[in-house]
Every structure is written in structure tokens, then in C-alpha cells.
Design a protein around this motif. Structure first.
Motif, PDB file in Angstrom:
ATOM      1  N   LYS A   1       0.513  -4.640   3.114  1.00  0.00           N
ATOM      2  CA  LYS A   1      -0.885  -4.626   3.560  1.00  0.00           C
ATOM      3  C   LYS A   1      -1.519  -5.949   3.152  1.00  0.00           C
TER       4      LYS A   1
ATOM      5  N   GLY B   1      -6.284   1.560   6.867  1.00  0.00           N
ATOM      6  CA  GLY B   1      -6.767   0.974   5.620  1.00  0.00           C
ATOM      7  C   GLY B   1      -8.137   1.458   5.182  1.00  0.00           C
ATOM      8  N   LYS B   2      -8.610   0.844   4.116  1.00  0.00           N
ATOM      9  CA  LYS B   2      -9.833   1.276   3.450  1.00  0.00           C
ATOM     10  C   LYS B   2     -10.720   0.078   3.166  1.00  0.00           C
TER      11      LYS B   2
ATOM     12  N   ALA C   1      -8.598   4.006  -6.030  1.00  0.00           N
ATOM     13  CA  ALA C   1      -9.973   4.508  -5.906  1.00  0.00           C
ATOM     14  C   ALA C   1      -9.938   6.010  -6.134  1.00  0.00           C
TER      15      ALA C   1
ATOM     16  N   GLY D   1      -3.099   7.865  -2.739  1.00  0.00           N
ATOM     17  CA  GLY D   1      -3.057   6.482  -2.276  1.00  0.00           C
ATOM     18  C   GLY D   1      -3.250   5.504  -3.401  1.00  0.00           C
ATOM     19  N   MET D   2      -2.714   4.331  -3.209  1.00  0.00           N
ATOM     20  CA  MET D   2      -2.952   3.257  -4.178  1.00  0.00           C
ATOM     21  C   MET D   2      -2.529   1.948  -3.529  1.00  0.00           C
ATOM     22  N   THR D   3      -2.961   0.877  -4.157  1.00  0.00           N
ATOM     23  CA  THR D   3      -2.632  -0.449  -3.648  1.00  0.00           C
ATOM     24  C   THR D   3      -2.062  -1.259  -4.804  1.00  0.00           C
TER      25      THR D   3
ATOM     26  N   ARG E   1      -1.216   7.796   3.036  1.00  0.00           N
ATOM     27  CA  ARG E   1      -0.773   8.840   3.949  1.00  0.00           C
ATOM     28  C   ARG E   1       0.228   8.317   4.981  1.00  0.00           C
ATOM     29  N   GLN E   2       0.085   7.063   5.316  1.00  0.00           N
ATOM     30  CA  GLN E   2       1.039   6.467   6.263  1.00  0.00           C
ATOM     31  C   GLN E   2       2.413   6.471   5.613  1.00  0.00           C
TER      32      GLN E   2
ATOM     33  N   GLY F   1      -3.088   4.670   8.279  1.00  0.00           N
ATOM     34  CA  GLY F   1      -2.662   3.425   7.654  1.00  0.00           C
ATOM     35  C   GLY F   1      -3.531   2.239   8.030  1.00  0.00           C
TER      36      GLY F   1
ATOM     37  N   GLU G   1      -4.234  -0.625  -8.009  1.00  0.00           N
ATOM     38  CA  GLU G   1      -5.632  -0.274  -7.799  1.00  0.00           C
ATOM     39  C   GLU G   1      -5.709   1.111  -7.169  1.00  0.00           C
TER      40      GLU G   1
ATOM     41  N   ARG H   1     -13.054   4.715   5.151  1.00  0.00           N
ATOM     42  CA  ARG H   1     -11.732   4.782   5.791  1.00  0.00           C
ATOM     43  C   ARG H   1     -11.864   4.114   7.164  1.00  0.00           C
TER      44      ARG H   1
ATOM     45  N   ARG I   1      -9.949   3.822   9.790  1.00  0.00           N
ATOM     46  CA  ARG I   1      -9.517   4.574  10.959  1.00  0.00           C
ATOM     47  C   ARG I   1     -10.604   5.503  11.491  1.00  0.00           C
TER      48      ARG I   1
ATOM     49  N   GLY J   1       0.809  -1.199   0.000  1.00  0.00           N
ATOM     50  CA  GLY J   1       0.000   0.000   0.000  1.00  0.00           C
ATOM     51  C   GLY J   1       0.847   1.255   0.000  1.00  0.00           C
ATOM     52  N   PHE J   2       0.241   2.277  -0.547  1.00  0.00           N
ATOM     53  CA  PHE J   2       0.885   3.576  -0.614  1.00  0.00           C
ATOM     54  C   PHE J   2      -0.197   4.568  -0.223  1.00  0.00           C
TER      55      PHE J   2
HETATM   56  N1  ADP Z   1      -7.063   5.959  -3.328  1.00  0.00           N
HETATM   57  C1  ADP Z   1      -6.699   4.734  -2.952  1.00  0.00           C
HETATM   58  N2  ADP Z   1      -6.902   3.726  -3.807  1.00  0.00           N
HETATM   59  C2  ADP Z   1      -6.543   2.466  -3.487  1.00  0.00           C
HETATM   60  N3  ADP Z   1      -5.967   2.139  -2.309  1.00  0.00           N
HETATM   61  C3  ADP Z   1      -5.773   3.135  -1.427  1.00  0.00           C
HETATM   62  C4  ADP Z   1      -6.085   4.449  -1.696  1.00  0.00           C
HETATM   63  N4  ADP Z   1      -5.755   5.205  -0.631  1.00  0.00           N
HETATM   64  C5  ADP Z   1      -5.237   4.359   0.276  1.00  0.00           C
HETATM   65  N5  ADP Z   1      -5.235   3.130  -0.183  1.00  0.00           N
HETATM   66  C6  ADP Z   1      -4.768   1.919   0.513  1.00  0.00           C
HETATM   67  O1  ADP Z   1      -5.082   2.048   1.868  1.00  0.00           O
HETATM   68  C7  ADP Z   1      -3.912   1.971   2.678  1.00  0.00           C
HETATM   69  C8  ADP Z   1      -4.019   2.901   3.843  1.00  0.00           C
HETATM   70  O2  ADP Z   1      -4.134   4.246   3.397  1.00  0.00           O
HETATM   71  P1  ADP Z   1      -3.439   5.462   4.185  1.00  0.00           P
HETATM   72  O3  ADP Z   1      -3.689   6.685   3.392  1.00  0.00           O
HETATM   73  O4  ADP Z   1      -2.003   5.107   4.473  1.00  0.00           O
HETATM   74  O5  ADP Z   1      -4.150   5.500   5.582  1.00  0.00           O
HETATM   75  P2  ADP Z   1      -5.667   5.589   5.997  1.00  0.00           P
HETATM   76  O6  ADP Z   1      -6.305   4.300   5.615  1.00  0.00           O
HETATM   77  O7  ADP Z   1      -5.570   5.762   7.469  1.00  0.00           O
HETATM   78  O8  ADP Z   1      -6.256   6.725   5.261  1.00  0.00           O
HETATM   79  C9  ADP Z   1      -2.813   2.281   1.724  1.00  0.00           C
HETATM   80  O9  ADP Z   1      -1.599   1.670   2.165  1.00  0.00           O
HETATM   81  C10 ADP Z   1      -3.293   1.734   0.420  1.00  0.00           C
HETATM   82  O10 ADP Z   1      -3.061   0.338   0.347  1.00  0.00           O
END
Ligand code: ADP
Ligand code: ADP
Ligand code: ADP
Lengths: 112, 427, 427, 427, 112, 112
Positions: free
Chosen positions: A58, A89-90, F64, F27-29, A38-39, A87, F62, F101, F103, A35-36
Motif C-alpha cells: 500500500k 484504504g483508509k 487505528a 487491520g493494520m499498516t 479485510r482485503q 482494500g 500502525e 473508509r 471505499r 497493509g493488512f
Molecule cells: N485498523 C487499522 N489500522 C491501521 N490501518 C488499517 C486498519 N484497517 C485497515 N488498515 C489499512 O487499510 C488498508 C485497507 O483496509 P482493508 O480492510 O483491506 O479494506 P478497506 O479499506 O476497504 O476497509 C489495509 O491494507 C491497511 O493498510
């Protein structure tokens, strides 16, 4: 029917699985992803050269559910996967046109 | 045959090796140790070094590195058999031996080399010509064409390794000058290190270096290889005494201490700089410690071993930062800063620590710190220059025949599939 | 210097070692074997033990375990160099040696230790102080802070390992009493095993233990490490004869038989209980067999070797079930039930199998089953208590300085990234 | 006890081994080398061969292969201890020894075997009975039931390995005829290779063979294992001189050259055919070279070593194509075409290269090319037939007791989980 | 257009691939996942400690298809992946809003 | 909201990530997959036996996204992942019913 896709922290998998079982969800499919978001990632250092590693391990959980349990499922995942830190997740929800059980050929909610 | 390596040893530490006076009578203990040492040096290369390197590259190139090391090992064995041994160790020339023992003519079951069978000496020295070019594989890892690599290695073995061995250990001009190089600071580490650097420059950086991280695909493998190197180095340095005696014992002891000290030096620097001592760091420090003590191992005492190790770990650390971080030269697995710099440093430090004042074997008759230092520096400079210039010319010539560098698609896909038709892992 | 280990050997098997009467004259065969044995014991640790352990942890901690073993190896080498060797083997004290040989003063190329160069003896014994604290890494794997671990190891080496070595092998009070410990049942396995248990208790269980499965990330690595341990143990036990003679040969033979018997014992129990004999089981049985025969290896005959191995495999199996399954103590890699229990068991079994009636070397003059058994039990109890109490105190003191245990986030993320800034695999 | 292997050596190269005339007086150098060689052969199996094989199977079966090799090693050790050694090496029978040394009765710390302790000889030979059945594991990999495999191995050890060893090395009828088999072309490689083929035929192909690709899961492991095999083979062949002398040295030299030549032969063929020399190819060529030189290693000179290696690499390459590609026999890891064919080829080539004309040790008195060739062919044919027929009968009998082959679901799931309750990797 | 996602037994992959090729499907994307469902997992035993491993290795196949071939595709997968034992797997069908071929920028069914 | 799934060449990942970051995607996965399509695979040879390996390592991304940035995202991916050779990959777009989200429990575009 909906496909619920959750991206969670790997070490939460057992908790989420238990939470889903507790509300009667019998099946799910799990994979390892990176995952990529905000974390922020971490730094690795090889012979003095520092590299920022942005991608964080993740776990992705996919669960096909009937419409009526969707909310319960989302709640269960949120509760069990939450750690209140960036971090966590979603969850993504998509519509499922159909589900087929390969063994029996059953379709629709019967196949879940 | 003049065998100046033993000669040098004998000169500086005559009393140590009483059994040697019965030259040409077989000593089964010495033989046992040299048989073992030969096996140890082989092991140091296969799988030792090859694993150490293989872990450091990306998984798409893991087999290519193993393959390069393995093939070099095989080819150099036959080079040694055909003419290498003879040119290095047969004959009195200042610069090169003769062909009297080509194809190991005259090496029979009864031939002796001091107290051990000559066959054992041939194998022991063969392992050295196998490992030396394998060292420079790290300089051009992940991008050199296999065929070009092989041609380069063979020619390099014949034109660089064999003559330098003759100069230093086969009774050539550096031996005559009194150069102290117990187990290969100049012959092995400087030649390989400098040639790796030259090859890295001639071939150019890997695509994406240094912006893209190219992290080791399996440090586990690298650490395993490191342990094997340490183990095998006991044969490399300890076996260079060509006897199972106090000289071999002391060589092993100082080798061990230098490895430990080099490791801790590198680790400590990382701890201070990053607060994260790393296992790649500590094993690299180990190689630095081992490479640095190599030329010194038969001449210094325990304190010399520790100090040389500390110097090796520290100096090689900063050399690594300079080459890769500073000069942005993609000597991919840091062969020059670790082996080249370590080998040179050790060769120079011998001049100090051979002194009986520091527990060393003492200067040879007529030698003192100044004169010894002069010889050592001369040895370092000449072997480095010679290896560097010849490597450069060889590479440029080979490039006329066949491309040195894998094409872009091959590099992207990885050498394993593209050049060897196989993949490292199918989990 | 009194060297009671050899003394003990000599007492019980005088005829075996005729060459020893020419003490202080170098025997090249003995030297060759001890050089080799030193290399073997090094290899047993690096990469042997470190791999064995590394395979058993989760992949996020693989490097931390390798790093801990590697660093301990390096640091203990310098501890041995600085004061360890001297305090253990120099001087006649009942409880501790003296500092005459600190920094290996006086260990020159000519120093002898019976028939081998003292330098070789120093290296051989050095490998023992390297591997012993590395054994207890398994007790606190995956959760101890690297810095605290290092401080603990160094102090432990000085305060536990060095004195106990002096007591048993350096002419101290246990040697005087006639304790038979050929290669380290008390000195190595009991001290390490008990300290691992104490550390596991002081640090507490890994988060999630025992509910969450924490399965080995690569049993392949563990099996590789196991093979290396077996191989290296030949040097550990065979080298403890300090000669290449019938004593070394018999030590190797019984070591081998015990390893095989221990393996099969463990495997058979698993087969009966679960119908699934496992490779982790068989290699653990091997370590149990090897640990158990260690104190006995120079004193017993082939039948003794087999019986001791069977006992080792069986008793250690049930000890493992008790500690982890029964008492829920997270001695993570089962160091105490395998090494501690095995070492103690073997030390006690010597009292029986040294008897000439079972093909052993026979009791020393004035000794019989009863008296020998008394001494052996005393040795076990004292070394276990001493190691346990000192370890406990040391850990509590170190905790005042720096936290012993990695914080929760580090434990979750894995020590590799958090403490060493690198990851084991990037496939 | 007649010890015809040494006898044969002595006959053909009497002058080489002067120390042997002082038979029964311990030579510490010979002992050191034999202790080392024993360790090397153990290492060749664990982890060497087991890794070499483990890398070649699919990851779901990696542990099963390691387990099979490990268990065979342990069980055969106890078989050797119980009756194997005695039946092989005690007594003058033409076909089998006696039970005088069952349970190693009479093997004490003082027993001698020429210049080394008998205990060392027992261990050295024990490593041979450990590795031989482990070789054939490659024939039925990924599908044989563990229990059946174990029964087969034990019976095979007793009924095939032990008698053949007696015939060839224990003073039996083949020794009397003058068969030259220095380190196991017939005893080890032919028996194992033929039995692997028979087992592959009796068990049938793996499900999906040959349509579905069943590619090696980790060539990295295989290459590591290969390096260990090369290293260990120095003990296997070099140790078969049972002394640290020119004979051992020459055996090591020719072994090394043959390995290198075999590797390059295989690699070259691949390069020509596919333009992709592979690392699996080169290491397989290495094993072919090593297997082929094994029977010859104490009898030939350096040129013989190179030529035998080239023949081994080439012939085994085409044999591999024939068995798998041509005949579609799923000798899964190619044991027969590499070991069986290589062992037979080497045994026959000895007849030529033992000739002093090619630098070999020369024919024994009364022997010439023709007569020697006749004996060698006889040895090959008889041992191959004997091993094949007995293996067939044993497997058919065992099948009456317990199914040889894992059921379909087990095969699909992998033997690791199904039969051993564990998985190779949890990354 | 639909995205057909099938979770199947790993050793059936070749069969499914062949069945899809046979009906003219030229592309698919495959990944390794772990499944949890009615099929029970296995037990692993490490030094006497037994662990129930619930997750079972499965293979996930994703195929984007035009609407008109959807049924044929589902049938092909069902036929080739079926073993008539619990755990044969599931097929999920979701609607695809669009498909883009990166190389050419083509969109829609042309891009499949 | 849409879920954009791109199958790309592994070595393009960094470029794509940078391109997405450049247009504000936070963000992305990412996961590793194997692709089968028009791009042909390679041959592996083991001891003389040749095997055609059809599956090619690919990376799946991926993302969103809110509806309004969909086109920008697709363009960014196409631009950065393109190499103009067969096998550059595909983009699949599916509708997202919801995003959560974990969190915070936020849903919809706030959660992206
Ligand atoms: N726009 C997005 N599309 C797909 N996956 C996402 C997206 N944003 C976040 N993620 C996934 O969710 C994880 C957590 O997101 P993050 O921004 O680090 O923290 P939070 O879930 O607290 O907002 C990421 O490591 C990534 O795998
Ligand atoms: N509700 C679900 N959501 C997602 N994946 C599921 C679901 N149910 C089952 N699966 C997947 O399908 C696989 C097979 O399901 P299982 O219940 O074991 O057998 P069957 O397919 O015969 O009903 C599981 O291993 C899992 O990967
Ligand atoms: N119909 C499809 N369904 C799912 N994935 C596909 C499909 N077609 C192609 N892919 C994926 O896209 C990748 C590239 O496709 P390919 O046909 O090789 O080239 P291009 O993208 O240039 O058309 C494949 O490796 C596969 O992962």
C-alpha cells in the motif's frame, strides 16, 4: 491544522496527487507500507511449498492541511482513491499542534 | 597413473576419439577446449552457484552464502594443490592414490596428460573439488558457523571427495568394476547431496522452519545464477571428454537437452498442480535435469538426454516435496532432493541409456544391462553411504571443537552482520 | 544437405578457409571454438538477454520476463530436437527441409558437419532458435498471458523461424539467390523485430502507456545483461564462421567495432540532445550496433564494421523515437526499432561493405553492388513480410483459444504474483 | 614488427611452444583459445569490473560507474582501431611504433600473427586497452565529471597506455632490456594504479570522506563482479601465451592458485584482526592475488603461484590501510593499493620465481637473479613515474578546459540523476 | 508528550542525529519517504522519452519528547537540517496521549 | 479513536499480528524503519575501515482502534513483542480526530 494520513492502493498515487494539486494542496509526503485488513492477500509457492502472504503493498500519503480545507482534502482523496473494492484504504485524521518550515522557521499554517 | 574415466570412455566408444591414440602429443584444439572448460566450471561456481544459492536465502544472509562458496573455492584449490590432486590421480591404489605429486611436484609446463598439458588437467579437476563442497552449503544455509563450515569442508574434501574421485576416475576399485560416471553423478552430486542432508539433520532446522515462510530474497539473482550454471555445465560435462571431439559435442548436446527437458517437466507439474508455473520451479527443474544427465552425459544419445531430463525433473520434484514437506527436514536449499537424488537417478539410468539401442555409446565388452545396472547401483549405494557416514562423524567430531551452529541471536540478526561484519544491501 | 551459409562464405572468401577442403575430417580447434560459441550464445540468452529485458520492466513483472525467456529457451530446444533441426538443415527443398533427422535420428557421436561433429552444429544452431523468439518477448512485456505466449512461440518457431532458416542457411531459395546473411540479420533480427511489433499492435498498449512513466526497475541488471550480450555475441557472430580461422577472427573484430561504434553513436546523440548521455542509451546503441553488424559480420572489414556500427546506432535511435514517441506503439522494450530496423539496415549495408574496396570479402562471382543490393532488399522485404503476416495470423488464431492478454487486475498486480505465484524481491 | 612479449616467452621457455616454429601457419586450436580469451577479457570488464566497482559505490552513483566503464570500453576500442594498435605493435621504434596500420590498414582476413589470425590478436590486445583505463575509474568514483573523465581516458590511452605497451610488448626499449611482464603488471596494473592515485589526489576526497561512512550499496554485485573477474582473468593471463599450449595451461594454473592464495591471505588477516572475515575482504584479496600474478603468470610454477598470491594478498592489505586509513587519500575503490602495489610487487617477484629452482621457466640467457631484478625494478619505477607524471599533467591541462569535479549539488544528488538523467533502481 | 515528525533532506540525517544527541535526546525512529512540495523534482530520460519525476527522496524522523524539551528539539532540528534552500523540509508536532516501553511496560515520559 | 503506533523488532511482526488478530483487530499498516535508541548498533568493516552503524532495523505497526479496545491492544502488543532486552521498542498513542473508509465513505469507528 490537521495531519491527514491516507493509506491507498499504490497505483492510485498519481490520481490522488493530481486531485490534491487540483484543490491547491502543494505538498505531501509519501511512503511505501504494507497493509493488512479485510482485503485478502495472495499465495506464493516456492518449490511446492505454499505460503499465504497476508500483507499487501500500500502507499501512505501524509498531508498537513489547514483546518478549513480538511473536508475538501478528504473528499479529494476519497474520490480519487476509490475503486469500490475491498482494500481501497483508509484516511486517518489527527490534530497537528504545530508545523514548522525548516528553511524559514515559519510556524503554523504559514509553514504548510 | 591409471585414468579410468578416460579408460571407461575409451572402452565404450573407442572409435570416437581417434586423436587419443597419439597420447602425449599436444593437441591445441583439445587444449583450447579444456582451458575453456576449466574457466566454465569455475564460472559455474563463482558466481554461478553462489548466486543461485544467494538469491534463495533471506537478505540478512546473502553474503554469508556467497562467502561460504567463495572461501570453499579458495581453500579447496589449495587442498588440491597440496595433496588432493596427487592422492586422487597419482598412483595405482584401489582406494587412494599416492603423494608423488604433492604440491604439484613434477607438474611442469611440459607435462602432458594425453593430448593436453597436465597443468590444464590439474586446473580442470581442481574446479570439481571446488564446486562439490560448495554444493552442500545449501543444506545448512543461514545457520552454520563459518569456522566450523570451513573445517568441515576441508576435511570432507580430503576424506570424502579425494578418495571417491580416485575410486571412480583415478583408477580405483569402482573404475575397475566398470562404473560409468562421466562427469560426476557419484563423485560430485551424490556425495554433496547426501552430505547436505546429513548436515541439515545434524545441525537441525532453521529457527521457525517450517511454520514461518522463509522466501527467497531475490529470485532475480537465482535465475541469473541458473543461467550461469547451465552455461558452466557445458564445461563440466563437455570438458569431461578431455578433448574437443564428437564425444564432447554429444555430451554437450545431451546435457543441453536434459536441462531443457528437466525444466519443462518441473514446470509442467507446477502448472498442473497450482496453475502457476514458477521461475523458481523451472530453474530447479533445470538443475535437476543437469545433475541427472551428468553421469550419463558421455554415454547416451539425444533421445537418452531428453528422457533422462524428463525423469530428473519429475523425480527430483517429488523428492523435494517429500524431504521438506513430508519429512520436514530443513535441507534448506534442497540439495539432497535435487543433487543427491538426481545424481543417483542419472547414475542408474546410464545402465539403460548407454545401450546402443537407445542411441548410446554401447556397453563395454562383457557388460550388459544387468551387469552394468549392478555396478551402477553398487556405485550409488557405496558413495552415498560413504559420504553420509563420514560426514556424520566429521560433524560430530568438529562439534567437540567448536559449535557447528550459530547462536540464536546471530541467526536472528543474520550471519552477514554477525559473522562477517557487513551487510548485503545499503540502498 | 546443402549448407548455403557456409557456401556463401566459401564463395566470397575461398582462400580464408583452407581447412574446409578436408571436409568431414574433424578439426579439434574448430570444434573447440564451436563448443565455446554454443556456450556463448546460450549465455547471451540465459542470463544475458533475459536480464537485459528484466531490468527494463517494473519490479512486479521482473520474474515474468525471466520466465518467458527461460521457458522459450527450453521449449525451443525440444522443438529443434523433435523436428526443427531436420526441417531446417536436412533436405534440398527450396522452402523447407525434410524429416529425415527428426528427433535427431542419425546424429551420432561420429556424424560430422564439415570439420566439426554434427552434434556441435546441432547445439550451435539450437541456441539460435532459442534466442530468436526470446527477443520478441520485449514487444509484449508486462501484459501477455503466459500460456498464450508459449503457444505463440512454439508455432512461430515452427512456421516462421524454421522455414526462414532453411531459406537462408539451409540451402533454400534465398541462399540460392545469393543472399548474404552471415549470422542472422534476416533469420533472427528481422523476424523477431517485426513479430514483436505485430504482437505489440495486436495486444495493445500497456494500461497507462504512454502517459504514465514506466521506468526500468533496475538499470543495473540491464547493464549487466548488456555486457553479457556483447560477450555472447562473439559466439553468435564469430561462431557463424563454423571454424576457428581468419573468418571467425574478422567476424569478431568487426562485431566488436560495430558494438563500440553503435554505442558511441547513440550516446553522442543523447549528449547533444539532452546534455545527459545515459547508460541505457549507450547499451541500447550497443545492441543496435551488434544487431546491425550481425548479417554483415563475416563479409566486411574493420572500416565496414565501424561505419555499420555508427549507422546502426544512429538509425535505430531515431526509429525508437518514431515508434514509441511518434506512433505511440507500445513495443515495450523497443524490439522492432532496435532489432528489426538494425537487422534490416545491416542486411542492406552488406551489399556495400562486402566490396573489397571497403576491405570486405568481395562480391561473389557474378555479383556486383546492384545485383547484391537487389537480393539483400528482397531478403529483407520477404522475411519481414512473412514474419509479420504469419505472426498476425497466429496471434488472431490463438486468441480464439485463449486470451492473449492478462486481465486488468493481473496487469495491475503484476504478472509475477498473478501468473507465477512468486515475487522478484523480498528484501 | 618485433613482438617482444612472445620473444621473451620464447627465450625463457623455448621448448614449451614447439608449434610456434611454424609461425604464420594458422593453428585452429591456438585460434580457438585466443578467440575465447578475447571474449573472456571483454567479459572481465563488461560486466565484470564494472559490476565489481558498481557494487562498491553508493546507489545514487551506481550507473555513473557502469557508464564510465562502458564508455571507456567503447571509446578505447575506436582509439585502438584508429591509431593505438599501430602505434603499439607496428614498427621497430624504441619508444613508439608507427602508423602503418592506422585504421587497421592491412589487417585482412588472411593476415597472420604467428599461429593466429592478426584480427584475433588485434581484438585480444584491444580488450587490454579497454580495461586498463577502466581500472582507474575506481580512483575518482562518485565525483568526476563525465566529460572530463572521457577526455582524460582518451588522452591517457594514447599517451600512457600505447607507448608503455610498445616498450614492453611491442619490441620497445623495456622489451630489449629483457623486462618480464607476461600479461600486464607494468603495462596494465601499475599504470592504472598510479594514475588512479594521482587522479584521487588531483580531484580531492569525496565530500564527507573519511568521516562519513560510504559503504558499498550492494556487495552482492561486487561479489558477482569478482567471480567474473576471476573467470575473465583466465583469458587475460592464459591468453597472453597467444597459444593453447603448456604455457597457457601453466599460466592458468598459477593464476588460479594465486587468486586463491591472495583471497585466503586477506581473509586470514581480517579474521585475526577483527574476528570477522568478510566477503569484501576475500574478493579484494582475490583481485590482489590476480593482479600480483599477472606479470609473472607465464614464467613461474605452481609453488611460485601460491607464494606470489600470499604476498599479494598480504602486501595489498596493508597498502590499503596505509593509503586510506593512514594517509586519508580517497582513492575511493582502492585502485592504487590493490592494482598499483600488486602489479609492482608481482613484477619484482618474477625476478625470483622465474628461477627454475622454484619451478619457474628459468632465466633468459645471460640473465640471473641480480640482473633480472634490476630490469624488473627499472620497469616498475619507469612505468609508475611515467604514468603518474603524465596523468598529473593531463588532468591539470584538462582542468583548464572543463571542470574535473562535479559540483557540490551534483555530488550530493548523485551523478546518476544529475549527469545521466536516470536512476539505478525503481523498486 | 509530543511526537515531533521531521521531514528532512537525506544527507542531513547524521547532522540532525548529532544535534539531537547533543541535547540529550536518546532515541528516534527514521524512515525513507518521498516528498512532493515546492522544491522541484528532476527529469529522467529513457531512450529519449523524458519523464518528470516529482517525488524527491526525503528522510522522516520521528521523536517522542517530553513537553518541556519540545522547543529545544525543534530548534535543534531546524538548525541542523537547514540549508536555506527550498526543500529543506518541515516539522510536524502532534500530541501524544501516551508512550509505552514494551520491554518494561513503563508508560508516559518514563517510557521515552 | 486512537492511533497506536508500535516500533518493534522485525522478527516479532508475525507474533504481534497474531496477537492482534486474536483480540479481533482486523487491520493494520506496517512499515520498515530504522531505530536509534539505547540498544546499541553494530560495527561493519569494509577493507579494514570500521564503521559504527547506529541505526537498527525496526518494524513500525500502525493500528487505528476504538477507544474501548485501546488497553487491550496495548497489552497485546506489549505481550507479543516483549523479549525483555533493550531494544524491544515503544508504543506511541495519539488521538484520532476521524477515520474514513475510502471505499464506502464511512467515518468514525465504523470505518476502522
Ligand atoms: N485498523 C487499522 N489500522 C491501521 N490501518 C488499517 C486498519 N484497517 C485497515 N488498515 C489499512 O487499510 C488498508 C485497507 O483496509 P482493508 O480492510 O483491506 O479494506 P478497506 O479499506 O476497504 O476497509 C489495509 O491494507 C491497511 O493498510
Ligand atoms: N502539506 C504538507 N504535508 C506533508 N508534507 C509536506 C507538506 N508540504 C511539504 N511537505 C514535505 O516537506 C518537503 C519539503 O517541502 P517543500 O515545499 O519542497 O520545501 P520547504 O520545506 O522548503 O517548504 C516535501 O518534500 C514534503 O515531503
Ligand atoms: N524518543 C523516541 N522517539 C521515537 N522513537 C524512539 C524513541 N526512543 C526509542 N525509539 C524507538 O524505539 C526503539 C527501541 O528503543 P531503545 O531505546 O533501543 O530500547 P527500549 O525500547 O528497550 O527502550 C528505537 O530503536 C527507536 O526506533
Amino acid at each position: 491544522m490537521k495531519l491527514v494520513t491516507a493509506i491507498i492502493r499504490p497505483f492510485k498515487l498519481d490520481d490522488v496527487k493530481d486531485a490534491l494539486s487540483a484543490i491547491g494542496i502543494m505538498g505531501m509526503t509519501v511512503s511505501e507500507v504494507k497493509g493488512f485488513g479485510r482485503q485478502k492477500g495472495h499465495t506464493e509457492i516456492y518449490r511446492g511449498a505454499e505460503y499465504a502472504i497476508d500483507f499487501i503493498p500500500k502507499t501512505k500519503i501524509e498531508v498537513a492541511v489547514a483546518d478549513d480545507v480538511l473536508d475538501k482534502v478528504i473528499d479529494a482523496i476519497v474520490e480519487s482513491a476509490k475503486g469500490n473494492k475491498v482494500g481501497d484504504g483508509k484516511i486517518f485524521v489527527t490534530a497537528l499542534d504545530n508545523v514548522v518550515r525548516i528553511r524559514t522557521g515559519e510556524t503554523g499554517t504559514d509553514a504548510i | 597413473m591409471k585414468f579410468s574415466k578416460l579408460l571407461a570412455t575409451a572402452l565404450v566408444s573407442l572409435a570416437v576419439v581417434p586423436t587419443m591414440v597419439f597420447a602425449d602429443e599436444l593437441d591445441s584444439g583439445d587444449t583450447a577446449w579444456m582451458l575453456t572448460s576449466s574457466a566454465l566450471v569455475l564460472f559455474m561456481l563463482l558466481p554461478g552457484l553462489s548466486l543461485f544459492y544467494a538469491g534463495l536465502v533471506r537478505s540478512k544472509n546473502v553474503l554469508s552464502v556467497l562467502m561460504q562458496c567463495f572461501t570453499i573455492a579458495c581453500v579447496m584449490s589449495l587442498v588440491w594443490f597440496a595433496v588432493g590432486y596427487s592422492l586422487a590421480f597419482s598412483g595405482d591404489g584401489d582406494y587412494i592414490g599416492n603423494l608423488d605429486k604433492a604440491f604439484l611436484a613434477g607438474v611442469t609446463v611440459d607435462s602432458m596428460m594425453d593430448t593436453i598439458p597436465e597443468s590444464v588437467f590439474v586446473v580442470f579437476q581442481m574446479t570439481f573439488i571446488m564446486i562439490t563442497p560448495a554444493l552442500f552449503v545449501g543444506g545448512f544455509a543461514e545457520r552454520m558457523n563459518f569456522g566450523a563450515m570451513l573445517i568441515f569442508s576441508v576435511l570432507w574434501g580430503l576424506i570424502v571427495y579425494v578418495p571417491v574421485t580416485h575410486w571412480v576416475w583415478g583408477g580405483g576399485w569402482l573404475a575397475d568394476k566398470g562404473l560409468l560416471d562421466f562427469a560426476g553423478g557419484t563423485v560430485v552430486h551424490i556425495t554433496a547431496g547426501v552430505s547436505a542432508l546429513v548436515a541439515a539433520l545434524v545441525l537441525g532446522n532453521r529457527k521457525g522452519f517450517p511454520q514461518k515462510p522463509m522466501t527467497p530474497h531475490s529470485l532475480t539473482l537465482t535465475v541469473v545464477g541458473a543461467g550461469m550454471l547451465w552455461f558452466g555445465w557445458f564445461g563440466f560435462n563437455g570438458g569431461s571428454a578431455v578433448a574437443a571431439n564428437g564425444g564432447a559435442g554429444m555430451a554437450m548436446l545431451v546435457t543441453h537437452l536434459s536441462a531443457a527437458a528437466g525444466s519443462l517437466a518441473w514446470m509442467t507439474i507446477e502448472w498442473i498442480r497450482f496453475r502457476k508455473p514458477s521461475v523458481l520451479g523451472i530453474v530447479t527443474g533445470m538443475v535437476a535435469g543437469l545433475g541427472t544427465i551428468t553421469p550419463a552425459s558421455g554415454f547416451v544419445g539425444p533421445i537418452g538426454g531428453v528422457v533422462i531430463g524428463l525423469c530428473g525433473g519429475t523425480v527430483c520434484y517429488f523428492a523435494t516435496q517429500l524431504i521438506k514437506g513430508g519429512l520436514k527436514i530443513d535441507d534448506s536449499l534442497d540439495v539432497f532432493p535435487v543433487h543427491g537424488v538426481g545424481g543417483a537417478l542419472g547414475t542408474i539410468l546410464v545402465a539403460f541409456f548407454v545401450s546402443a539401442a537407445y542411441g548410446g555409446a554401447g556397453y563395454a565388452q562383457g557388460m550388459g544391462l544387468g551387469s552394468q545396472l549392478g555396478v551402477q547401483v553398487l556405485g550409488v549405494v557405496v558413495t552415498a553411504l560413504y559420504a553420509g557416514v563420514v560426514s556424520y562423524i566429521l560433524l560430530k567430531l568438529i562439534a567437540l571443537l567448536t559449535p557447528l551452529r550459530a547462536d540464536e541471536e546471530t541467526e536472528q540478526q543474520g550471519l552477514d552482520v554477525a559473522q562477517h561484519g557487513e551487510t548485503g544491501y545499503n540502498m
